[in-house]
Write a protein that holds these residues in place. Structure first.
Motif, PDB file in Angstrom:
ATOM      1  N   GLU A 109      45.436  48.732  34.656  1.00 59.89           N
ATOM      2  CA  GLU A 109      46.470  49.304  35.447  1.00 59.89           C
ATOM      3  C   GLU A 109      47.207  48.457  36.381  1.00 59.89           C
ATOM      4  OE1 GLU A 109      47.351  52.776  36.432  1.00 59.89           O
ATOM      5  OE2 GLU A 109      46.327  53.094  34.336  1.00 59.89           O
ATOM      6  N   GLY A 110      48.458  48.242  36.327  1.00 57.45           N
ATOM      7  CA  GLY A 110      49.415  47.639  36.676  1.00 57.45           C
ATOM      8  C   GLY A 110      49.968  48.158  38.133  1.00 57.45           C
ATOM      9  N   ASN A 111      51.235  47.799  38.652  1.00 57.12           N
ATOM     10  CA  ASN A 111      51.563  47.986  39.831  1.00 57.12           C
ATOM     11  C   ASN A 111      52.151  49.400  39.980  1.00 57.12           C
ATOM     12  OD1 ASN A 111      52.375  46.906  42.343  1.00 57.12           O
ATOM     13  ND2 ASN A 111      54.533  47.302  41.825  1.00 57.12           N
ATOM     14  N   PRO A 151      48.287  36.770  38.641  1.00 58.04           N
ATOM     15  CA  PRO A 151      47.929  37.844  39.038  1.00 58.04           C
ATOM     16  C   PRO A 151      47.151  38.555  37.938  1.00 58.04           C
ATOM     17  CG  PRO A 151      50.081  38.040  37.844  1.00 58.04           C
ATOM     18  CD  PRO A 151      49.636  36.603  37.895  1.00 58.04           C
ATOM     19  N   MET A 152      46.634  39.942  38.329  1.00 56.22           N
ATOM     20  CA  MET A 152      45.559  40.526  37.909  1.00 56.22           C
ATOM     21  C   MET A 152      45.935  41.325  36.832  1.00 56.22           C
ATOM     22  SD  MET A 152      42.652  40.604  39.381  1.00 56.22           S
ATOM     23  CE  MET A 152      41.762  42.035  39.539  1.00 56.22           C
ATOM     24  N   ILE A 153      46.245  40.436  35.518  1.00 56.80           N
ATOM     25  CA  ILE A 153      46.616  40.981  34.393  1.00 56.80           C
ATOM     26  C   ILE A 153      45.412  40.461  33.181  1.00 56.80           C
ATOM     27  CG2 ILE A 153      48.926  41.092  34.751  1.00 56.80           C
ATOM     28  CD1 ILE A 153      49.320  38.096  33.707  1.00 56.80           C
ATOM     29  N   SER A 351      32.619  48.744  30.435  1.00 61.91           N
ATOM     30  CA  SER A 351      33.868  48.979  30.570  1.00 61.91           C
ATOM     31  C   SER A 351      34.260  49.160  32.233  1.00 61.91           C
ATOM     32  CB  SER A 351      34.294  50.376  29.900  1.00 61.91           C
ATOM     33  OG  SER A 351      33.841  50.542  28.571  1.00 61.91           O
ATOM     34  N   SER A 352      35.520  48.101  32.451  1.00 61.96           N
ATOM     35  CA  SER A 352      35.943  48.064  33.746  1.00 61.96           C
ATOM     36  C   SER A 352      37.481  48.322  33.981  1.00 61.96           C
ATOM     37  CB  SER A 352      35.610  46.586  34.080  1.00 61.96           C
ATOM     38  OG  SER A 352      34.302  46.179  34.205  1.00 61.96           O
ATOM     39  N   VAL A 353      37.652  48.776  34.829  1.00 64.92           N
ATOM     40  CA  VAL A 353      39.088  48.845  35.543  1.00 64.92           C
ATOM     41  C   VAL A 353      39.597  47.463  36.007  1.00 64.92           C
ATOM     42  CG1 VAL A 353      40.852  49.944  36.770  1.00 64.92           C
ATOM     43  CG2 VAL A 353      38.865  51.422  35.782  1.00 64.92           C
ATOM     44  N   LEU A 354      40.851  47.196  35.493  1.00 65.93           N
ATOM     45  CA  LEU A 354      41.412  45.797  35.863  1.00 65.93           C
ATOM     46  C   LEU A 354      42.630  46.268  36.553  1.00 65.93           C
ATOM     47  CD1 LEU A 354      41.156  42.506  35.975  1.00 65.93           C
ATOM     48  CD2 LEU A 354      42.614  42.821  34.049  1.00 65.93           C
ATOM     49  N   PHE A 355      42.698  46.196  37.891  1.00 69.20           N
ATOM     50  CA  PHE A 355      43.774  46.782  38.948  1.00 69.20           C
ATOM     51  C   PHE A 355      44.570  45.726  39.464  1.00 69.20           C
ATOM     52  CE2 PHE A 355      44.918  48.658  42.838  1.00 69.20           C
ATOM     53  CZ  PHE A 355      46.284  49.577  42.618  1.00 69.20           C
ATOM     54  N   GLU A 356      45.883  45.528  39.104  1.00 66.03           N
ATOM     55  CA  GLU A 356      46.891  44.908  39.619  1.00 66.03           C
ATOM     56  C   GLU A 356      47.564  45.086  40.818  1.00 66.03           C
ATOM     57  OE1 GLU A 356      50.334  42.062  37.735  1.00 66.03           O
ATOM     58  OE2 GLU A 356      50.624  44.191  37.410  1.00 66.03           O
ATOM     59  N   GLY A 357      47.696  46.632  41.187  1.00 71.64           N
ATOM     60  CA  GLY A 357      48.327  47.064  42.182  1.00 71.64           C
ATOM     61  C   GLY A 357      47.848  47.124  43.728  1.00 71.64           C
ATOM     62  N   ILE A 358      48.458  47.849  44.615  1.00 73.72           N
ATOM     63  CA  ILE A 358      47.913  47.638  45.874  1.00 73.72           C
ATOM     64  C   ILE A 358      47.591  49.099  46.209  1.00 73.72           C
ATOM     65  CG2 ILE A 358      49.240  45.794  46.467  1.00 73.72           C
ATOM     66  CD1 ILE A 358      51.088  47.465  47.825  1.00 73.72           C
TER      67      ILE A 358
END
Length: 674
Positions: A109-111, A151-153, A351-358
């Motif tokens: 999940e991106g920004n 970043p978290m990508i 299975s994990s969520v990889l979160f880049e946002g705030i």
């Protein structure tokens, strides 16, 4: 340790439905497993090791060590003689089984909500092999270091695993750190390759990562002959969909001798790469953490022990099952991300969520929106985030369906009871256990933590030791305290995931963690044990502070302040903060003929941001015509902490050279620091 049954405070017991299929179903099961891990560690850890692939089995005992500096050099060895590969165990092992290849490894999940993608285990393995071949083609060999500033990508995960596959040592630098901090870490690790991105959005703010990386490499050249031969640059997925104006903001000089685009070097790279079979004690990664001297410490973790420990802690503390969707909101630039976004979950096929946002962009319900979207079952975040979101009340949470949640986790600092109850009642609907975990970059994984189906909970307590962990509480004289007690938290024996050394500085490793109390690993934290045997972390004992779950050295901040030409002296202490837990309160003495004013304060804040990063920006900077010192010249930080908190019960001040200094400091406290 006793079976909990306190009548003095409310206990929260595991729900019955959680206990039915749990890995550790009840407190008696925990006690039996714990005793085995302490009394027969070889048998205990061998059972865990048997779940993984070993090219060559161990020839010695599972754990060998010396914790006593008076008896020789400190060392820890796990599964000596064994050969394996971390990447093979967290990817190939699953894909070759045939039933996990198409399972989602990460939901990215991106920004903003329109930026997302999924990566399966097979896709991840393919991309990792391609990246590994790129690194090999660039000349990266076993044992060489690769710095990663991303970043978290997904490319961050890919690069780390590619390093692990070929036996290179990754050194991830949090992408919020300054060019100075990145430079310092590149030089210390003597990295041969830097991997970064062109830029990243944090909320509405566009950050030019490539420019920061260029500045860091230039600083490296100025300070020493830089070891970096290639800088691999990723075109950020989010920015590809932005308008040309956003992309144009990122135009930076391009060094054709050093810089290469990720897409170009990856497109023709082969999708197969034989793993490098490594000794159990070969290094896996270096991760820099703040040190009390101001110079960050390169904490070094090794392959086999870290694999066993992150895999088991993840499985038991989060009670992981195959159909779970797990989400840790940390950044991989910190140890929480290494252990509980990367290696622990992947070792278990999760299975994990990889979160880049705030958490508050583009709205304050962003976290709850993602939980509903992916039906997250296990959620792991920091008290800082919980306190931040508490400010917006229940409504943003209640807009979303969070019924999938089964377990909540807390990490980074002790969680205050008010935040614990809000997290439990509002987010978890009163049904989800909260695993309040205590651990450090140095420990590699959880060392004190409840097990969700087994441990009755006390809000704010990290409860009991994990398997293989033998804690003790010592007084200032190194005497062990029994029963109810408060003092220094130490551990009397190692576990597989403990750090092995400070990179290139084993003497510092020994002095920092083992010299004060020979025979024990010293955490640097204070601890209280109650009458039921529960452990409560009371905070740092040394000159460290914990800002938003990130450990920071006061000496590092002081050094940044002292570089300003107007500053004669500086001292930094922590002050409680409603959201961050702790914030930085700085005392600055200016040089003769210099004026302390608003302009100077802003310059000092900017200097700390540039030297260390935004996370270290002081909340308060106070004029200090003089600092309280003993007759030997030592700054009495205890008194400065009292001033920062506006607490006038100072205790014994007889050793102060000039007691009048204290009243002056109280009279000039910062506005808003009441």
């Amino acid at each position: 340790m006793v079976v909990p049954g306190s009548q003095e405070e409310k206990m929260f017991y595991p729900p019955d439905d959680l206990q039915m299929d749990a890995h550790v179903p009840d407190f008696n099961s925990y006690l039996q497993m714990y005793r085995k891990s302490i009394e027969n560690p070889d048998a205990f850890w061998k059972e865990i090791a048997d779940e993984f692939f070993w090219k060559k089995p161990a020839t010695g005992s599972m754990l060998q060590y010396n914790f006593d500096v008076t008896k020789g050099s400190i060392y820890v060895k796990c599964m000596e003689g064994a050969k394996t590969n971390m990447c093979y165990n967290v990817l190939d092992r699953h894909v070759l089984k045939g039933n996990l290849g198409e399972k989602v490894a990460y939901y990215w999940e991106g920004n903003s909500p329109d930026q997302h993608l999924t990566v399966t285990y097979s896709q991840l393995l393919s991309q990792v092999c391609r990246c590994a071949n790129v690194l090999k083609k660039m000349g990266v060999k076993k044992g060489e270091r690769v710095s990663i500033y991303l970043p978290m990508i997904p490319e961050l995960v890919i690069t780390m695993l590619a390093c692990a596959r070929i036996g290179a040592v990754h050194s991830v630098v949090f992408a919020g750190f300054s060019s100075e901090s990145l430079c310092e870490r590149i030089i210390d690790a003597q990295s041969c390759v830097l991997v970064t991105a062109d830029g990243v959005y944090r909320g509405e703010k566009l950050v030019n990562l490539k420019q920061i990386a260029d500045e860091a490499l230039q600083k490296c050249r100025e300070k020493s002959s830089t070891s970096v031969t290639k800088c691999v640059v990723i075109k950020h997925q989010t920015l590809r969909t932005k308008c040309g104006a956003a992309r144009n903001k990122l135009q930076t000089p391009w060094d054709s001798d050093c810089d290469v685009w990720w897409d170009e070097v990856m497109k023709d790279s082969p999708e197969e790469c034989e793993p490098e079979w490594l000794d159990a004690e070969d290094p896996l990664f270096i991760l820099y953490t703040s040190g009390s001297t101001g110079k960050p410490k390169g904490v070094l973790h090794t392959v086999a022990g870290y694999l066993l420990y992150t895999a088991l802690t993840f499985k038991c503390v989060f009670d992981y099952h195959h159909d779970d969707v797990y989400w840790c909101t940390a950044d991989i630039g910190w140890i929480t991300g290494h252990s509980y976004i990367m290696y622990g979950p992947l070792a278990n096929g999760a299975s994990s969520v990889l979160f880049e946002g705030i958490p508050v962009h583009p709205h304050v319900g962003r976290l709850w929106e993602i939980i509903e979207k992916y039906k997250v079952t296990k959620f792991y975040t920091a008290p800082t985030a919980i306190r931040l979101l508490m400010k917006y009340g229940r409504e943003p949470v209640q807009k979303y369906d969070l019924s999938s949640l089964r377990i909540l986790g807390s990490v980074g600092e002790p969680i205050n009871p008010e935040a614990w109850h809000w997290y439990h009642e509002v987010v978890g609907r009163g049904k989800c256990p909260i695993v309040d975990t205590f651990w450090q970059t140095e420990t590699g994984g959880h060392v004190l933590a409840p097990l969700p189906a087994a441990t009755p909970l006390k809000p704010g307590s990290a409860t009991f030791p994990f398997f293989g962990i033998e804690p003790a509480i010592l007084n200032e004289h190194g005497e062990e305290l029994q029963g109810e007690a408060e003092g220094y938290l130490v551990f009397r024996r190692p576990w597989p995931g403990i750090m092995r050394t400070v990179y290139k500085n084993h003497e510092r490793f020994q002095n920092t963690y083992f010299k004060k109390f020979p025979g024990f690993y010293v955490t640097g934290d204070g601890c209280r044990r109650d009458k039921d045997g529960y452990y409560w972390i009371t905070g740092r004992i040394d000159d460290m502070l914990n800002v938003s779950g990130h450990l920071m050295s006061t000496a590092e901040v002081e050094a940044a302040l002292m570089e300003h030409p107007a500053v004669a002296e500086a001292a930094v202490v922590s002050r409680p903060h409603q959201v961050k837990g702790e914030c930085l309160y700085c005392f600055v003495t200016v040089k003769d003929c210099k004026e302390f004013n608003h302009t100077l304060m802003e310059e000092l804040k900017r200097q700390v941001r540039e030297k260390i990063g935004p996370i270290a920006t002081p909340d308060f900077i106070q004029n200090a015509p003089a600092l309280p010192k003993t007759r030997s010249g030592k700054i009495m930080r205890r008194i400065l902490r009292q001033v920062a908190r506006n607490e006038r019960e100072l205790g014994d001040v007889s050793s102060l050279t000039d007691p009048k200094v204290v009243e002056v400091l109280f009279s000039q406290r910062c506005e808003g620091a009441a």
